[in-house]
Design an enzyme around this catalytic site. Structure first.
Site, PDB file in Angstrom:
ATOM      1  CG  MET A  18      -2.160  -0.924   0.976  1.00  0.00           C
ATOM      2  SD  MET A  18      -3.579  -0.547   2.013  1.00  0.00           S
ATOM      3  CE  MET A  18      -3.067  -1.339   3.532  1.00  0.00           C
ATOM      4  CG  ASP A  60      13.239   0.863  12.987  1.00  0.00           C
ATOM      5  OD1 ASP A  60      12.041   0.958  13.308  1.00  0.00           O
ATOM      6  OD2 ASP A  60      14.011   0.032  13.493  1.00  0.00           O
ATOM      7  CG  ASN A  87       1.400   2.483   4.572  1.00  0.00           C
ATOM      8  OD1 ASN A  87       0.299   1.970   4.396  1.00  0.00           O
ATOM      9  ND2 ASN A  87       2.531   1.917   4.154  1.00  0.00           N
ATOM     10  CE1 TYR A 153      -1.849  -5.348  11.750  1.00  0.00           C
ATOM     11  CE2 TYR A 153      -4.174  -5.907  11.894  1.00  0.00           C
ATOM     12  CZ  TYR A 153      -3.139  -5.231  11.272  1.00  0.00           C
ATOM     13  OH  TYR A 153      -3.405  -4.444  10.186  1.00  0.00           O
ATOM     14  CE  LYS A 157      -2.517  -1.667  12.048  1.00  0.00           C
ATOM     15  NZ  LYS A 157      -1.851  -0.506  11.409  1.00  0.00           N
ATOM     16  CB  VAL A 186      -5.934  -4.093   0.778  1.00  0.00           C
ATOM     17  CG1 VAL A 186      -5.429  -3.452  -0.509  1.00  0.00           C
ATOM     18  CG2 VAL A 186      -6.997  -3.204   1.438  1.00  0.00           C
ATOM     19  CB  THR A 188      -0.771  -5.562   0.185  1.00  0.00           C
ATOM     20  OG1 THR A 188      -1.084  -6.066   1.503  1.00  0.00           O
ATOM     21  CG2 THR A 188      -1.659  -4.365  -0.129  1.00  0.00           C
TER      22      THR A 188
END
Length: 256
Positions: A18, A60, A87, A153, A157, A186, A188
């Site tokens: 992305m 980083d 991103n 994760y 988020k 998506v 990717t």
């Protein structure tokens, strides 16, 4: 003339699926683009591909000194930063909370949460010098519920959503809007390639058929949403999030 002529857009994780799309899209719209990536060689290659108005910086996102150096380099080349697309982020192989190593939690949190917070902190002074700006964080549909085996994760988020709203309150009077984008599944490498050896790719186990738009999203669709969120058309939007998931969060749709 492009819609973003004269603006400097800083994209983290700019060489990923992305991120690359975001950098290319804003560049086509006239922006000067800072290609920030941990893989320095890939960042340089993308900046060279974009050509004029592109600068590669090694970054980083968990490293405060690299953030400071990257923002300084961007300002020296293009002037104050207008837009930050935060991103950069990482996923992890499926694991139950009780089986997750502490190091996994620390790594995911460091990149997805601390990396985003450090970015906000690093670019805010530059945006003030430029008279304002827009910061876009990237959340996930996983941050609107729970997903078994992806605890680190999901937690990271959810944290990004709270961070976004708090930053919007702190920076609004400086002319800096802070908004969040919530992509669904998506196409990717994060989705189409295995997260670890012996683990199926998310694309192999995700079935979009039940949802209103029965397919995976494409990177350019997310990039176009970013153009909208960062444009003057959305000057009255801050602290909000745009979900772009083909109806995944809505649940199963009626068949045609």
């Amino acid at each position: 003339m492009g819609r973003f002529d004269g603006q400097t857009v800083f994209v983290t994780g700019a060489t990923g699926g992305m991120g690359r799309s975001h950098a290319q899209t804003f560049h086509r719209e006239g922006a000067a683009v800072v290609v920030a990536a941990r893989d320095e060689a890939a960042g340089i290659a993308l900046a060279e591909q974009l050509g004029e108005r592109a600068l590669a910086v090694p970054l980083d996102v968990t490293d405060e000194q690299q953030w400071a150096a990257a923002v300084t380099a961007a300002e020296q080349q293009f002037g104050p930063i207008s837009i930050l697309i935060a991103n950069a982020g990482i996923q992890h192989p499926p694991t139950l909370i009780e089986n997750a190593d502490r190091s996994l939690w620390d790594t995911v949190t460091a990149v997805n949460v601390t990396g985003t917070a450090l970015g906000i902190r690093a670019v805010a002074p530059s945006m003030r010098r430029g008279g304002g700006g827009v910061i876009v964080t990237v959340a996930s549909t996983m941050a609107h519920g729970g997903t078994a085996a992806f605890g680190p994760y999901v937690a990271s988020k959810w944290a990004v959503r709270g961070l976004t709203r708090t930053a919007a309150l702190e920076l609004g009077r400086d002319g800096i809007r802070v908004v969040s984008l919530t992509p669904g599944v998506v196409a990717t490498p994060l989705i189409t390639e295995p997260l670890a050896e012996g683990v199926p790719a998310i694309a192999e186990v995700f079935d979009p058929e039940p949802f209103a738009v029965p397919r995976k999203g494409e990177p350019h669709e997310i990039s176009r949403a970013l153009l909208f969120l960062t444009s003057p058309d959305t000057a009255f939007i801050t602290g909000s999030e745009l979900v772009i998931d083909g109806g995944l969060l809505l649940g199963p749709a009626l068949p045609a």
